[in-house]
Design an enzyme around this catalytic site. Structure first.
Site, PDB file in Angstrom:
ATOM      1  N   ARG A 164       0.838  -1.201   0.000  1.00 38.29           N
ATOM      2  CA  ARG A 164       0.000   0.000   0.000  1.00 38.29           C
ATOM      3  C   ARG A 164       0.872   1.250   0.000  1.00 38.29           C
ATOM      4  O   ARG A 164       1.930   1.265   0.622  1.00 38.29           O
ATOM      5  CB  ARG A 164      -0.900  -0.007   1.255  1.00 38.29           C
ATOM      6  N   ARG A 175       0.753   8.042  10.792  1.00 41.38           N
ATOM      7  CA  ARG A 175      -0.544   7.402  11.074  1.00 41.38           C
ATOM      8  C   ARG A 175      -0.630   7.009  12.552  1.00 41.38           C
ATOM      9  O   ARG A 175      -1.690   7.120  13.162  1.00 41.38           O
ATOM     10  CB  ARG A 175      -0.720   6.171  10.184  1.00 41.38           C
TER      11      ARG A 175
HETATM   12  P1  AP5 Z   1      -4.032  -5.667   8.823  1.00 43.23           P
HETATM   13  O1  AP5 Z   1      -5.064  -6.685   9.145  1.00 43.23           O
HETATM   14  O2  AP5 Z   1      -3.930  -5.178   7.425  1.00 43.23           O
HETATM   15  O3  AP5 Z   1      -4.104  -4.451   9.863  1.00 43.23           O
HETATM   16  P2  AP5 Z   1      -5.167  -3.257   9.980  1.00 43.23           P
HETATM   17  O4  AP5 Z   1      -5.375  -3.039  11.437  1.00 43.23           O
HETATM   18  O5  AP5 Z   1      -6.370  -3.550   9.142  1.00 43.23           O
HETATM   19  O6  AP5 Z   1      -4.273  -2.107   9.379  1.00 43.23           O
HETATM   20  P3  AP5 Z   1      -4.623  -0.900   8.398  1.00 43.23           P
HETATM   21  O7  AP5 Z   1      -3.296  -0.289   8.038  1.00 43.23           O
HETATM   22  O8  AP5 Z   1      -5.492  -1.329   7.257  1.00 43.23           O
HETATM   23  O9  AP5 Z   1      -5.398   0.016   9.344  1.00 43.23           O
HETATM   24  P4  AP5 Z   1      -5.585   1.497   9.212  1.00 43.23           P
HETATM   25  O10 AP5 Z   1      -6.664   1.662  10.213  1.00 43.23           O
HETATM   26  O11 AP5 Z   1      -4.420   2.359   9.368  1.00 43.23           O
HETATM   27  O12 AP5 Z   1      -5.933   1.698   7.648  1.00 43.23           O
HETATM   28  P5  AP5 Z   1      -7.288   1.963   6.887  1.00 43.23           P
HETATM   29  O13 AP5 Z   1      -7.227   1.222   5.623  1.00 43.23           O
HETATM   30  O14 AP5 Z   1      -8.466   1.797   7.787  1.00 43.23           O
HETATM   31  O15 AP5 Z   1      -2.619  -6.294   9.287  1.00 43.23           O
HETATM   32  C1  AP5 Z   1      -1.406  -5.589   9.091  1.00 43.23           C
HETATM   33  C2  AP5 Z   1      -0.279  -6.582   8.742  1.00 43.23           C
HETATM   34  O16 AP5 Z   1       0.007  -7.390   9.889  1.00 43.23           O
HETATM   35  C3  AP5 Z   1      -0.641  -7.556   7.601  1.00 43.23           C
HETATM   36  O17 AP5 Z   1       0.499  -7.791   6.838  1.00 43.23           O
HETATM   37  C4  AP5 Z   1      -1.076  -8.849   8.339  1.00 43.23           C
HETATM   38  O18 AP5 Z   1      -0.805 -10.006   7.578  1.00 43.23           O
HETATM   39  C5  AP5 Z   1      -0.209  -8.784   9.603  1.00 43.23           C
HETATM   40  N1  AP5 Z   1      -0.882  -9.328  10.779  1.00 43.23           N
HETATM   41  C6  AP5 Z   1      -2.194  -9.163  11.122  1.00 43.23           C
HETATM   42  N2  AP5 Z   1      -2.440  -9.768  12.303  1.00 43.23           N
HETATM   43  C7  AP5 Z   1      -1.250 -10.291  12.733  1.00 43.23           C
HETATM   44  C8  AP5 Z   1      -0.851 -11.035  13.899  1.00 43.23           C
HETATM   45  N3  AP5 Z   1      -1.738 -11.344  14.856  1.00 43.23           N
HETATM   46  N4  AP5 Z   1       0.452 -11.401  14.000  1.00 43.23           N
HETATM   47  C9  AP5 Z   1       1.341 -11.072  13.027  1.00 43.23           C
HETATM   48  N5  AP5 Z   1       1.028 -10.399  11.898  1.00 43.23           N
HETATM   49  C10 AP5 Z   1      -0.261 -10.009  11.759  1.00 43.23           C
HETATM   50  O19 AP5 Z   1      -7.178   3.553   6.611  1.00 43.23           O
HETATM   51  C11 AP5 Z   1      -6.262   4.081   5.676  1.00 43.23           C
HETATM   52  C12 AP5 Z   1      -6.432   5.590   5.617  1.00 43.23           C
HETATM   53  O20 AP5 Z   1      -7.779   5.929   5.187  1.00 43.23           O
HETATM   54  C13 AP5 Z   1      -6.269   6.355   6.935  1.00 43.23           C
HETATM   55  O21 AP5 Z   1      -4.913   6.627   7.233  1.00 43.23           O
HETATM   56  C14 AP5 Z   1      -7.086   7.609   6.682  1.00 43.23           C
HETATM   57  O22 AP5 Z   1      -6.384   8.535   5.886  1.00 43.23           O
HETATM   58  C15 AP5 Z   1      -8.267   7.089   5.861  1.00 43.23           C
HETATM   59  N6  AP5 Z   1      -9.397   6.700   6.719  1.00 43.23           N
HETATM   60  C16 AP5 Z   1      -9.905   5.435   6.881  1.00 43.23           C
HETATM   61  N7  AP5 Z   1     -10.924   5.445   7.747  1.00 43.23           N
HETATM   62  C17 AP5 Z   1     -11.084   6.729   8.154  1.00 43.23           C
HETATM   63  C18 AP5 Z   1     -11.967   7.363   9.077  1.00 43.23           C
HETATM   64  N8  AP5 Z   1     -12.902   6.673   9.766  1.00 43.23           N
HETATM   65  N9  AP5 Z   1     -11.826   8.696   9.255  1.00 43.23           N
HETATM   66  C19 AP5 Z   1     -10.922   9.424   8.574  1.00 43.23           C
HETATM   67  N10 AP5 Z   1     -10.052   8.883   7.698  1.00 43.23           N
HETATM   68  C20 AP5 Z   1     -10.122   7.539   7.489  1.00 43.23           C
END
Ligand code: AP5
Length: 225
Positions: A164, A175
């Site tokens: 990403r 972040r």
């Molecule tokens: P993964 O499952 O992808 O983690 P995640 O918590 O979903 O991480 P994200 O980066 O997607 O969360 P985020 O909240 O920052 O991003 P979002 O897309 O919502 O796991 C991560 C990695 O670890 C993977 O490689 C996985 O394989 C590994 N892993 C998982 N579990 C594990 C374990 N137990 N042990 C070991 N490895 C493990 O948001 C992106 C952007 O969108 C934001 O920055 C913001 O700009 C915008 N945005 C989204 N929602 C909003 C909102 N509500 N308000 C304002 N802006 C928003």
């Protein structure tokens, strides 16, 4: 209310998307990921997508107004009526208040908030090795902790795996700052409302899934009584 209405809360990289894929299947829930919705808008080149990308690339939050409209519309749709799993929303107190008001208006409520706790250093390690499917960013892998069967290829649909744009270390650090400033206060917010369920997000993916599933099964059972 017998349906499960859930929030997954935790820092970037806590594993929200990874667990969401599993929990939605366990309880037949609609998975609503604001990150995935925004990335779809970016890929389509819509006005909203262009505006959101500027914030996402900097690791900042997209303004509340845009996000709240997007989500309140989504949870009001008929397919959310049998329960939903919010992933990445709410991220500010204003978003949490708006969600509470929208659910009250619809005559429903939240069942629980699942918090996954992971340290900042672990987040940086995880996001450096994360790979997502180019066709569907809900298909998530890690080069070390959760590798695909064939390197660089999605197990589910055979598409290419990519990094990403916002997984560069500088953006990840920003972040995390934004998470601690604006989103972490929601932990107290939901604890005060007796909705918070805490999990150690450092446990291996499958172990964590088993624990979350067992806890949610008892929440679901209590709701039915
Ligand atoms: P993964 O499952 O992808 O983690 P995640 O918590 O979903 O991480 P994200 O980066 O997607 O969360 P985020 O909240 O920052 O991003 P979002 O897309 O919502 O796991 C991560 C990695 O670890 C993977 O490689 C996985 O394989 C590994 N892993 C998982 N579990 C594990 C374990 N137990 N042990 C070991 N490895 C493990 O948001 C992106 C952007 O969108 C934001 O920055 C913001 O700009 C915008 N945005 C989204 N929602 C909003 C909102 N509500 N308000 C304002 N802006 C928003």
């Amino acid at each position: 209310m017998s349906e499960l209405n859930l929030i997954l809360l935790g820092p970037p990289g806590a594993g929200k998307g990874t667990q969401a894929e599993r929990i939605k299947a366990d309880f037949s829930l609609l998975h609503i990921s604001t990150g995935d919705m925004l990335r779809a808008q970016v890929a389509e080149g819509t006005q909203l997508g262009k505006r959101a990308k500027e914030y996402m690339d900097r690791g900042e939050l997209v303004p509340d107004g845009v996000i709240i409209d997007m989500i309140t519309e989504r949870i009001a749709s008929p397919d959310a009526g049998d329960g939903f799993l919010l992933d990445g929303f709410p991220r500010t107190e204003a978003q949490a208040d708006a969600l509470g008001a929208a659910l009250a208006e619809a005559g429903t409520a939240l069942s629980a908030v699942v918090l996954m706790e992971v340290s900042d250093d672990e987040v940086v390690r995880r996001l450096a090795g994360r790979r997502v499917c180019v066709k569907n960013s809900a298909h998530i892998y890690h080069v070390e902790f959760d590798p695909p069967k064939r390197e660089g290829v999605c197990d589910q649909d055979g598409a290419r795996l990519i990094q990403r744009d916002d997984d560069q270390e500088d953006t990840v650090r920003r972040r995390l700052e934004v998470y601690h400033e604006q989103t972490a206060p929601l932990i107290d917010y939901y604890e005060e409302r007796d909705l918070l369920l805490r999990f150690d997000g450092v446990a291996p993916v499958d172990q964590l899934h088993v624990r979350i599933r067992a806890t949610l099964a008892s929440v679901s059972m209590q709701q039915r009584m």
